[in-house]
Design a protein around this motif. Structure first.
Motif, mmCIF file in Angstrom:
data_model
loop_
_atom_site.group_PDB
_atom_site.id
_atom_site.type_symbol
_atom_site.label_atom_id
_atom_site.label_comp_id
_atom_site.label_asym_id
_atom_site.label_seq_id
_atom_site.Cartn_x
_atom_site.Cartn_y
_atom_site.Cartn_z
ATOM 1 N N GLU A 6 8.303 -25.791 -23.906
ATOM 2 C CA GLU A 6 8.426 -24.966 -25.111
ATOM 3 C C GLU A 6 8.496 -23.487 -24.765
ATOM 4 O O GLU A 6 9.273 -22.736 -25.360
ATOM 5 C CB GLU A 6 7.269 -25.248 -26.063
ATOM 6 C CG GLU A 6 7.344 -26.614 -26.709
ATOM 7 C CD GLU A 6 6.151 -26.926 -27.592
ATOM 8 O OE1 GLU A 6 5.328 -26.009 -27.830
ATOM 9 O OE2 GLU A 6 6.036 -28.067 -28.031
ATOM 10 N N LYS A 7 7.688 -23.056 -23.786
ATOM 11 C CA LYS A 7 7.726 -21.650 -23.358
ATOM 12 C C LYS A 7 9.079 -21.316 -22.726
ATOM 13 O O LYS A 7 9.629 -20.240 -22.963
ATOM 14 C CB LYS A 7 6.599 -21.363 -22.364
ATOM 15 C CG LYS A 7 5.245 -21.227 -22.986
ATOM 16 C CD LYS A 7 4.206 -20.880 -21.932
ATOM 17 C CE LYS A 7 2.833 -20.749 -22.528
ATOM 18 N NZ LYS A 7 1.815 -20.437 -21.502
ATOM 19 N N ALA A 8 9.583 -22.241 -21.927
ATOM 20 C CA ALA A 8 10.878 -21.997 -21.285
ATOM 21 C C ALA A 8 11.988 -21.926 -22.329
ATOM 22 O O ALA A 8 12.869 -21.057 -22.259
ATOM 23 C CB ALA A 8 11.172 -23.098 -20.274
ATOM 24 N N LYS A 9 11.955 -22.828 -23.303
ATOM 25 C CA LYS A 9 12.972 -22.828 -24.351
ATOM 26 C C LYS A 9 12.904 -21.542 -25.171
ATOM 27 O O LYS A 9 13.928 -20.944 -25.487
ATOM 28 C CB LYS A 9 12.784 -24.033 -25.260
ATOM 29 C CG LYS A 9 13.884 -24.216 -26.258
ATOM 30 C CD LYS A 9 13.596 -25.420 -27.137
ATOM 31 C CE LYS A 9 14.646 -26.459 -26.906
ATOM 32 N NZ LYS A 9 14.538 -27.610 -27.810
ATOM 33 N N ALA A 10 11.707 -21.083 -25.495
ATOM 34 C CA ALA A 10 11.540 -19.839 -26.249
ATOM 35 C C ALA A 10 12.031 -18.644 -25.432
ATOM 36 O O ALA A 10 12.693 -17.747 -25.953
ATOM 37 C CB ALA A 10 10.089 -19.658 -26.653
#
Length: 52
Positions: A6-10
């Motif tokens: 999720e952090k990478a996608k954000a």
């Protein structure tokens, strides 16, 4: 692992939006300030009235 995804996608989404914003800003500045308008250079009379 899901938190990392999720952090990478954000982060990637924020990067893409930032790059898009910079590109739009550059395009707007180019369009407003550097697009050529009417030219003031008239052709010389010699080129028009030349008879050989």
């Amino acid at each position: 692992m899901k938190d990392t995804d999720e952090k990478a996608k954000a982060g990637m989404s924020r990067f893409v939006v930032t790059i898009l914003g910079i590109a739009l800003l550059i395009a707007a500045v180019y369009f407003i300030f550097w697009t050529p308008g009417e030219t003031n250079v008239a052709p010389t009379s010699n080129a028009i009235n030349r008879s050989e």
